[in-house]
Scaffold this motif. Structure first.
Motif, PDB file in Angstrom:
ATOM      1  N   ARG A  37       1.337   3.810  -3.358  1.00  0.00           N
ATOM      2  CA  ARG A  37       1.018   5.240  -3.396  1.00  0.00           C
ATOM      3  C   ARG A  37       2.221   6.074  -3.822  1.00  0.00           C
ATOM      4  O   ARG A  37       2.073   7.089  -4.500  1.00  0.00           O
ATOM      5  N   GLY A  62      -3.277   1.148  -2.413  1.00  0.00           N
ATOM      6  CA  GLY A  62      -2.289   2.107  -2.887  1.00  0.00           C
ATOM      7  C   GLY A  62      -1.887   1.861  -4.328  1.00  0.00           C
ATOM      8  O   GLY A  62      -1.736   2.801  -5.124  1.00  0.00           O
ATOM      9  N   GLN A  81      -4.781   2.859  -6.669  1.00  0.00           N
ATOM     10  CA  GLN A  81      -4.863   4.311  -6.807  1.00  0.00           C
ATOM     11  C   GLN A  81      -3.854   4.815  -7.852  1.00  0.00           C
ATOM     12  O   GLN A  81      -4.189   5.650  -8.702  1.00  0.00           O
ATOM     13  N   THR A  82      -2.629   4.297  -7.767  1.00  0.00           N
ATOM     14  CA  THR A  82      -1.612   4.712  -8.734  1.00  0.00           C
ATOM     15  C   THR A  82      -1.954   4.212 -10.130  1.00  0.00           C
ATOM     16  O   THR A  82      -1.754   4.925 -11.116  1.00  0.00           O
ATOM     17  N   ASP A  87       0.835  -1.201   0.000  1.00  0.00           N
ATOM     18  CA  ASP A  87       0.000   0.000   0.000  1.00  0.00           C
ATOM     19  C   ASP A  87       0.869   1.250   0.000  1.00  0.00           C
ATOM     20  O   ASP A  87       0.615   2.204  -0.757  1.00  0.00           O
TER      21      ASP A  87
END
Length: 249
Positions: free
Chosen positions: A15, A78, A81-82, A11
């Motif tokens: 990110r 994470g 999200q990326t 995670d």
């Protein structure tokens, strides 16, 4: 690291960096294949492809022209999200990223024409469930002896001290039990030369090769000694030990 520690690590890394190591200055000798090249050689433009453990989606986005729809999943929020941010920047319309556990693939049965998995855990039964008949599953994994001289220097590391081949044997037997046929196994142990101290720090910071790297000052002293012991004209020497399994449902 235990499963929770791994999840927290990915995670955090997800990110900060995703799974992008393109900035590393490293030369490999003896690398026998590129995993996603192997994928594209077997992929049709009309295929639906699932990528397990997709990380920041960097490699999946790079092969987006190879299939009709590409879905990348990762259990790390994470990382996803990326991946979503990378997708937005890419303007690709046929790629999707979802947070999902590889042990519980929430897709219809016989939905994908191909499933791939690089450097991540997978469940053979779940892969078999979502694949159509006569389709391919490809996975590349990190072998026990990867970065072996680095792990020796630190006295700890990912799979350090584990029985050689234990992960390979586990996956081969599980795939056979799940009904896969034409199971092919390949392995290489390539020599790698990293250009600088900074390259190795980046590698160890954003991978689990040495758990908790940098948590104590002595880690950097060990790394400096490792570099002094393994510096060559080509660069700082270590190894990349990988295996690949290609199986047909």
């Amino acid at each position: 690291m235990n499963p929770l520690e791994y999840k927290n690590f990915y995670d955090k890394v997800g990110r900060l960096n995703g799974w992008d190591f393109s900035q590393l200055k490293v030369v490999s000798e003896g690398k026998q294949w590129d995993f996603y090249n192997e994928v594209t050689q077997r992929c049709k433009k009309s295929d639906l492809l699932l990528d397990i453990g997709t990380g920041g989606g960097e490699r999946l986005l790079s092969i987006s022209d190879s299939a009709l729809l590409l879905v990348g999943i990762d259990n790390s929020n994470g990382m996803v999200q990326t991946a979503a941010a990378n997708l937005h920047k890419s303007n690709k319309s046929n790629v999707r990223f979802l947070q999902m556990d590889a042990a519980n693939l929430e897709f219809p049965s016989s939905f994908f024409n191909m499933v791939t998995c690089q450097h991540s855990h997978f469940c053979s039964e779940e892969v078999a469930k979502v694949l159509v008949q006569e389709s391919w599953f490809l996975t590349q994994q990190v072998s026990n002896n990867d970065k072996y001289n680095i792990k020796q220097a630190f006295g700890r590391g990912q799979q350090f001290g584990a029985d050689e081949g234990i992960l390979k044997d586990k996956y081969l037997s599980e795939l056979a039990r799940a009904g896969f046929t034409e199971i092919q196994f390949y392995e290489y142990d390539a020599t790698e030369y990293y250009e600088s101290y900074e390259d190795l720090v980046f590698l160890l910071k954003y991978t689990p090769i040495i758990p908790d790297f940098g948590a104590c000052d002595d880690d950097f002293n060990i790394l400096q000694k490792f570099i002094a012991d393994n510096q060559t004209a080509q660069g700082i020497r270590t190894n990349s030990n990988r295996f690949m399994i290609i199986a047909r449902k």
